[in-house]
Design a protein around this motif. Structure first.
Motif, PDB file in Angstrom:
ATOM      1  N   LEU A   9      50.604  65.192  50.872  1.00 54.78           N
ATOM      2  CA  LEU A   9      50.438  64.830  52.289  1.00 54.78           C
ATOM      3  C   LEU A   9      50.082  66.043  53.143  1.00 54.78           C
ATOM      4  O   LEU A   9      49.198  65.976  53.999  1.00 54.78           O
ATOM      5  N   ARG A  10      50.781  67.137  52.904  1.00 52.65           N
ATOM      6  CA  ARG A  10      50.515  68.368  53.654  1.00 52.65           C
ATOM      7  C   ARG A  10      49.072  68.839  53.434  1.00 52.65           C
ATOM      8  O   ARG A  10      48.369  69.193  54.360  1.00 52.65           O
ATOM      9  N   ARG A  11      48.638  68.811  52.168  1.00 49.40           N
ATOM     10  CA  ARG A  11      47.279  69.255  51.840  1.00 49.40           C
ATOM     11  C   ARG A  11      46.230  68.338  52.474  1.00 49.40           C
ATOM     12  O   ARG A  11      45.222  68.807  53.011  1.00 49.40           O
ATOM     13  N   LEU A  12      46.441  67.041  52.430  1.00 51.52           N
ATOM     14  CA  LEU A  12      45.493  66.106  53.052  1.00 51.52           C
ATOM     15  C   LEU A  12      45.393  66.370  54.548  1.00 51.52           C
ATOM     16  O   LEU A  12      44.305  66.343  55.124  1.00 51.52           O
ATOM     17  N   ALA A  41      51.122  59.501  43.870  1.00 56.27           N
ATOM     18  CA  ALA A  41      51.641  60.311  44.981  1.00 56.27           C
ATOM     19  C   ALA A  41      51.150  59.776  46.323  1.00 56.27           C
ATOM     20  O   ALA A  41      51.903  59.736  47.297  1.00 56.27           O
ATOM     21  N   LEU A  42      49.915  59.349  46.371  1.00 61.89           N
ATOM     22  CA  LEU A  42      49.348  58.803  47.601  1.00 61.89           C
ATOM     23  C   LEU A  42      50.008  57.469  47.962  1.00 61.89           C
ATOM     24  O   LEU A  42      50.423  57.258  49.105  1.00 61.89           O
ATOM     25  N   GLU A  47      53.215  54.939  53.911  1.00 63.47           N
ATOM     26  CA  GLU A  47      53.681  54.801  55.305  1.00 63.47           C
ATOM     27  C   GLU A  47      53.486  56.104  56.078  1.00 63.47           C
ATOM     28  O   GLU A  47      53.047  56.094  57.226  1.00 63.47           O
ATOM     29  N   GLN A  48      53.820  57.239  55.450  1.00 63.96           N
ATOM     30  CA  GLN A  48      53.674  58.531  56.127  1.00 63.96           C
ATOM     31  C   GLN A  48      52.207  58.862  56.376  1.00 63.96           C
ATOM     32  O   GLN A  48      51.863  59.434  57.409  1.00 63.96           O
ATOM     33  N   ALA A  49      51.357  58.528  55.426  1.00 64.09           N
ATOM     34  CA  ALA A  49      49.922  58.830  55.578  1.00 64.09           C
ATOM     35  C   ALA A  49      49.293  57.923  56.622  1.00 64.09           C
ATOM     36  O   ALA A  49      48.411  58.349  57.379  1.00 64.09           O
ATOM     37  N   GLY A  50      49.713  56.656  56.659  1.00 64.67           N
ATOM     38  CA  GLY A  50      49.189  55.723  57.646  1.00 64.67           C
ATOM     39  C   GLY A  50      47.716  55.386  57.474  1.00 64.67           C
ATOM     40  O   GLY A  50      47.039  55.035  58.439  1.00 64.67           O
ATOM     41  N   VAL A  51      47.219  55.504  56.244  1.00 69.58           N
ATOM     42  CA  VAL A  51      45.805  55.259  55.955  1.00 69.58           C
ATOM     43  C   VAL A  51      45.723  54.265  54.800  1.00 69.58           C
ATOM     44  O   VAL A  51      46.406  54.443  53.786  1.00 69.58           O
ATOM     45  N   PRO A  52      44.897  53.214  54.906  1.00 71.19           N
ATOM     46  CA  PRO A  52      44.742  52.263  53.786  1.00 71.19           C
ATOM     47  C   PRO A  52      44.218  52.967  52.532  1.00 71.19           C
ATOM     48  O   PRO A  52      43.481  53.953  52.622  1.00 71.19           O
TER      49      PRO A  52
END
Length: 183
Positions: A9-12, A41-42, A47-52
């Protein structure tokens, strides 16, 4: 460094500095270790990423077990409630580029059709792939562009090709897969 869901998540988030914010993550999903870890991992951070998220498997039809690989990929993706798509790509063995290059060209041509405006095509290339690419480019006598290796972000279709695992070793991916019992 130890790879984990938070690391991804941090890297994205860091890579958003080089690309527009993602409308959707499209994972190039072969079903191998690297792309399975990336997808897991994705999906675990949905929920944290908030991206489909969509997983796309391209079947090159070059191996007699390719149909079972497609079934494995679909089962894996749907077990994590990830949208799944699969397509059979036509590989031209007479292209003169060699079978791996021809398969790569066919795969990226097929993947283009899944990328909408500001979608991110995520590829699971990792640190070991980066080292291999640099060595091959050195042996070929590539210039400065070849010595730069695999880029983490570049334009692709109407979106971006993003490789968030370039600073993660194969060993770290294996450890993650083992910890989460990923087949």
């Amino acid at each position: 460094m130890s790879f984990g869901k938070e690391t991804l998540l941090r890297r994205l988030k860091e890579l958003e500095d080089d690309a527009a914010a993602p409308a959707r993550f499209v994972v190039a999903f072969s079903g191998g270790l690297d792309s399975s870890v990336l997808l897991h991992a994705l999906a675990s951070n949905r929920e944290q990423a908030g991206v489909p998220i969509t997983a796309v498997h391209i079947d090159h039809g070059l191996h007699e077990d390719s149909a079972s690989w497609q079934q494995h990929c679909e089962s894996f993706a749907t077990s994590f409630d990830v949208e799944f798509a699969s397509e059979r790509a036509s590989v031209d063995p007479e292209s003169g580029a060699g079978p791996e290059a021809a398969a790569r060209e066919a795969r990226y041509a097929a993947l283009r059709g899944y990328i909408g405006k500001n979608d991110w095509l995520l590829s699971a290339h990792h640190e070991d792939d980066q080292a291999e690419t640099l060595l091959l480019n050195l042996m070929r006598g590539s210039g400065p562009a070849g010595l730069a290796g695999i880029r983490a972000v570049r334009r692709f279709a109407d979106g971006w090709l993003v490789r968030p695992l370039l600073d993660v070793s194969r060993g770290e991916l294996e450890a993650y897969a083992s910890m989460h019992a990923l087949a």
